[in-house]
Design a protein around this motif. Structure first.
Motif, short mmCIF file in Angstrom:
data_model
loop_
_atom_site.label_atom_id
_atom_site.label_comp_id
_atom_site.label_asym_id
_atom_site.label_seq_id
_atom_site.Cartn_x
_atom_site.Cartn_y
_atom_site.Cartn_z
N PRO A 299 -4.87 -8.46 4.82
CA PRO A 299 -4.67 -9.06 6.09
C PRO A 299 -5.21 -10.31 6.00
N ALA A 300 -4.48 -11.39 6.03
CA ALA A 300 -5.43 -12.86 5.85
C ALA A 300 -4.63 -13.95 6.84
N ALA A 301 -4.17 -13.37 8.04
CA ALA A 301 -3.65 -14.13 9.16
C ALA A 301 -4.52 -14.04 10.33
N LEU A 302 -4.10 -13.51 11.45
CA LEU A 302 -4.79 -13.92 12.66
C LEU A 302 -5.17 -12.22 12.98
N GLU A 303 -5.95 -11.99 14.07
CA GLU A 303 -6.54 -10.60 14.49
C GLU A 303 -5.34 -9.75 14.99
N GLY A 304 -5.59 -8.37 15.11
CA GLY A 304 -4.81 -7.41 15.66
C GLY A 304 -3.45 -7.39 15.00
N GLN A 305 -3.46 -7.42 13.55
CA GLN A 305 -2.08 -7.34 12.84
C GLN A 305 -1.93 -5.67 12.55
N ILE A 306 -3.14 -4.81 12.36
CA ILE A 306 -2.70 -3.68 11.96
C ILE A 306 -2.68 -2.56 12.95
N THR A 307 -1.86 -2.20 13.62
CA THR A 307 -1.70 -1.28 14.84
C THR A 307 -1.66 -0.08 14.34
N GLN A 308 -1.87 0.85 15.25
CA GLN A 308 -1.91 2.30 14.96
C GLN A 308 -0.39 2.63 14.16
N GLU A 312 0.06 4.02 10.39
CA GLU A 312 0.79 5.30 10.04
C GLU A 312 1.55 5.03 8.80
N ILE A 313 2.22 3.89 8.54
CA ILE A 313 3.40 3.81 7.59
C ILE A 313 2.76 3.01 6.36
N VAL A 314 1.60 2.33 6.43
CA VAL A 314 1.09 1.50 5.36
C VAL A 314 0.92 2.21 3.95
N ASN A 315 1.42 1.73 3.22
CA ASN A 315 1.32 2.45 2.04
C ASN A 315 0.44 1.78 0.90
N VAL A 334 -6.66 6.34 12.26
CA VAL A 334 -5.60 6.97 11.43
C VAL A 334 -5.80 6.52 9.81
N LEU A 335 -6.36 5.26 9.61
CA LEU A 335 -6.50 4.97 8.08
C LEU A 335 -7.47 5.91 7.50
N ILE A 340 -7.69 6.06 3.45
CA ILE A 340 -7.49 4.74 3.06
C ILE A 340 -8.72 3.77 3.32
N THR A 341 -9.45 3.19 2.45
CA THR A 341 -10.65 2.64 2.31
C THR A 341 -10.42 1.19 2.88
N VAL A 342 -11.18 0.87 3.99
CA VAL A 342 -11.17 -0.47 4.47
C VAL A 342 -12.38 -1.18 4.29
#
Length: 424
Positions: A299-308, A312-315, A334-335, A340-342
């Protein structure tokens, strides 16, 4: 004190997310937790009115901000954002994340941030210059090379920084190149600054991928945002054999299972000012971006993009936070449960502020380094910081984000404790 500073009404606001992150790290700080409230209160908040005469002779007013979150470890450092959605809540959070970021990579800075609620693309260049110069004069009472050093952010660039530097200098009566960073090279800017944030994302990403045994060559990558940071990240990963399959910006979501040609897309964007319509990929709907089969999400845009819901669906296997504050706290949980490593923003995208630090040092000394030397120094700082956070995560059996906050908060609160409170 504004109610917003302590108890924002919206639990999903940027400032609220930051406060939740601070709450989570408090139990790891031992005796230093006595000072944790320091990080819940911005040191200084300035709201300014910016009257602007438009080219047609009418007068419009814009609201501007500069927030200095914490100055315990040095002068404030943080960008200036021009965007229609800029508000105090957002600027406070961004300034706080800068405090954490500078401490996490051990730069001698505190955190600050600024912005104007404006769509810069709706202003002429003359209007933009007048807006910038009036804003700089309004916040000039709290900025300075030893007080608070602005830099570019969303909606601003090296030209805006040149106007800021010139305005501040005129008001001081002498040229002060070190008051801002991200300037043009010939006005005291640093080589490597423009690509530094994207390079830092790439360097930290490769380091964590190696430790997680994720092979970069052939890895499928999805990138949200194709501005200065996203495009550089895409170029660097493409260069080492990764396959960028999905790119999203505010105009379109592009997909090509065999890989998007980054060089051709860059040419297209430079010509058309958008990625929409690029013939080398198909256009998919916005939410399908998160469902793409990928190894690495950036994610290289604005804040608040990865919601719950999206978490749950990101692969993917690995998330590299090139943006500031892209992940909600609930999504983080959830991640983590999904394995999933952040790599958190406060480490991952710190390449920009690291090279900004180099620019400031070079301005103070009036001695400038080569781009090779800058990249070498920056890479070492980024890798050392990432290794330190990785070790802290293993020691405390926590996420990389929590580990980064432990490292940063220990440094900030130790400085706060040893400096004491004036007056006593």
């Amino acid at each position: 004190m504004n109610k917003l500073s302590y108890a924002p009404e919206k639990s999903t606001s940027a400032w609220s997310i930051y406060l939740q992150q601070i709450d989570r790290v408090s139990s790891y700080l031992g005796n230093l937790s006595r000072w944790i409230d320091t990080l819940r209160h911005p040191k200084r908040t300035l709201i300014v009115d910016i009257p602007l005469q438009m080219d047609n002779g009418t007068i419009k007013h814009f609201e501007g901000y500069r927030v200095q979150h914490n100055l315990s470890r040095g002068p404030g450092k943080g960008g200036i954002r021009y965007h229609p959605n800029v508000d105090l809540n957002e600027v406070m959070a961004l300034s706080a994340w800068m405090t954490i970021k500078c401490a996490a990579v051990n730069l001698p800075y505190g955190g600050a941030k600024g912005g104007i609620r404006v769509d810069p693309f709706k202003l002429s260049e003359n209007e933009l210059e007048r807006l910038t110069r009036r804003y700089t004069s309004e916040i000039g009472i709290i900025i300075g090379p030893q007080k608070d050093i602005p830099a570019p952010d969303v909606g601003t660039n090296s030209k805006v920084m040149a106007w800021m530097m010139d305005t501040y200098s005129m008001n001081q009566g002498n040229t002060v190149t070190g008051v801002v960073t991200g300037k043009p090279i010939h006005l005291g800017g640093s080589l490597g600054r423009e690509k530094a944030t994207g390079r830092g994302v790439f360097i930290t990403g490769c380091e964590v991928a190696r430790r997680e045994k994720i092979k970069i060559q052939g890895a499928k990558i999805a990138i949200q945002g194709f501005g200065n940071v996203g495009s550089e990240v895409a170029r660097l990963f493409d260069k080492v054999g990764a396959i960028v399959i999905t790119i999203q910006d505010h105009t379109s979501t592009l997909y090509n299972e065999k890989g998007i040609n980054i060089k051709e897309l860059t040419k297209w964007q430079n010509k058309n000012k958008k990625i929409a319509g690029f013939p080398g990929a198909i256009s998919i709907d916005k939410e399908s971006f998160w469902k793409s089969h990928m190894d690495i999400l950036i994610p290289a845009a604005l804040e608040g993009q990865i919601t719950q819901k999206r978490a749950e669906i990101v692969n993917c296997k690995l998330i590299l936070e090139a943006a500031n504050g892209p992940t909600y706290t609930e999504a983080d949980d959830v991640l983590a449960k999904r394995g999933i490593t952040v790599v958190p923003d406060v480490i991952c995208n710190a390449g920009g502020v690291t090279v900004s630090y180099f620019e400031w040092v070079q301005d103070m000394a009036s001695f400038f380094w080569s781009e090779i030397e800058i990249n070498k120094r920056s890479d070492k700082i980024m890798i050392d910081a990432m290794v330190n956070v990785w070790k802290k995560a293993k020691e405390n059996k926590c996420s990389l984000r929590t580990a980064a906050y432990i490292v940063a908060c220990e440094r900030i609160l130790m400085a706060r404790k040893d400096r004491g409170i004036y007056p006593g």
